[in-house]
Write a protein that holds these residues in place. Structure first.
Motif, mmCIF file in Angstrom:
data_model
loop_
_atom_site.group_PDB
_atom_site.id
_atom_site.type_symbol
_atom_site.label_atom_id
_atom_site.label_comp_id
_atom_site.label_asym_id
_atom_site.label_seq_id
_atom_site.Cartn_x
_atom_site.Cartn_y
_atom_site.Cartn_z
ATOM 1 N N VAL A 64 0.845 -1.204 0.000
ATOM 2 C CA VAL A 64 0.000 0.000 0.000
ATOM 3 C C VAL A 64 0.874 1.246 0.000
ATOM 4 C CG1 VAL A 64 -1.545 1.369 1.469
ATOM 5 C CG2 VAL A 64 -2.085 -1.009 1.001
ATOM 6 N N LEU A 67 2.453 1.536 -3.543
ATOM 7 C CA LEU A 67 1.474 1.981 -4.538
ATOM 8 C C LEU A 67 1.019 3.417 -4.276
ATOM 9 C CD1 LEU A 67 -0.683 -1.239 -4.924
ATOM 10 C CD2 LEU A 67 0.716 -0.173 -6.691
ATOM 11 N N GLY A 68 0.834 3.744 -3.002
ATOM 12 C CA GLY A 68 0.460 5.115 -2.653
ATOM 13 C C GLY A 68 1.520 6.121 -3.060
ATOM 14 N N GLU A 84 -2.932 0.983 -10.733
ATOM 15 C CA GLU A 84 -2.298 1.099 -9.422
ATOM 16 C C GLU A 84 -3.272 1.647 -8.386
ATOM 17 O OE1 GLU A 84 -1.072 2.632 -12.146
ATOM 18 O OE2 GLU A 84 0.821 1.627 -12.578
ATOM 19 N N PHE A 88 -4.297 -0.240 -5.131
ATOM 20 C CA PHE A 88 -4.053 0.473 -3.882
ATOM 21 C C PHE A 88 -5.302 0.467 -3.008
ATOM 22 C CE2 PHE A 88 -4.516 4.576 -1.683
ATOM 23 C CZ PHE A 88 -3.446 4.516 -0.811
#
Length: 149
Positions: A64, A67-68, A84, A88
């Motif tokens: 996370v 991806l964040g 993504e 996410f």
């Protein structure tokens, strides 16, 4: 009298908690089903057993964060329009639900946990319905996303 009200409240909270668990079980089953045609489905279809849930939360939290950061660095504004962003959101939802369920069998279910569970339970169903109704929002999705439920 006060003890009866407290028992009724706890019973009511436990009932709502169980209903949320049923709906999230349904959601995660549907989410796993629509991953069948995804090229990287193996990454997202793991089943977290109780003994490895902490490891799953740790690895998912790292994913996370990664991806964040990718979305933030790319200045993404409409995250559901990017692969993504959808991954996410799904991982964030999974981590949040695992953290809510952690120790739920041994600790009493309180108002904060149930309120958060209701919000987390309602979000994916409302988002899925919204994107299902508004087909123009899905127009630039990859082919494997367009054939989902």
């Amino acid at each position: 009298m006060g003890e009866e009200v407290c028992r009724e409240t706890k019973s009511w909270l436990l009932t709502i908690w169980r209903i949320c668990n049923v709906f999230m079980c349904l959601f995660f089953a549907l989410a796993s089903y629509v991953q069948i045609n995804d090229p990287d489905a193996g990454l997202w279809m793991t089943l977290p057993w109780r003994r490895v849930a902490d490891l799953h939360v740790m690895i998912s939290s790292a994913a996370v964060a990664l991806l964040g950061w990718t979305l933030y660095r790319g200045r993404a504004t409409q995250i559901f329009q990017r692969e993504e962003g959808r991954e996410f959101s799904g991982l964030l939802l999974t981590v949040t639900w695992l953290l809510l369920c952690r120790h739920s069998g041994s600790a009493p279910v309180g108002m904060l946990r149930v309120s958060t569970a209701v919000a987390v339970t309602v979000f994916p169903f409302v988002a899925w319905l919204y994107y299902h109704i508004n087909k123009e929002l899905r127009s630039n999705w990859p082919a494997h996303c367009k054939t989902a439920i």
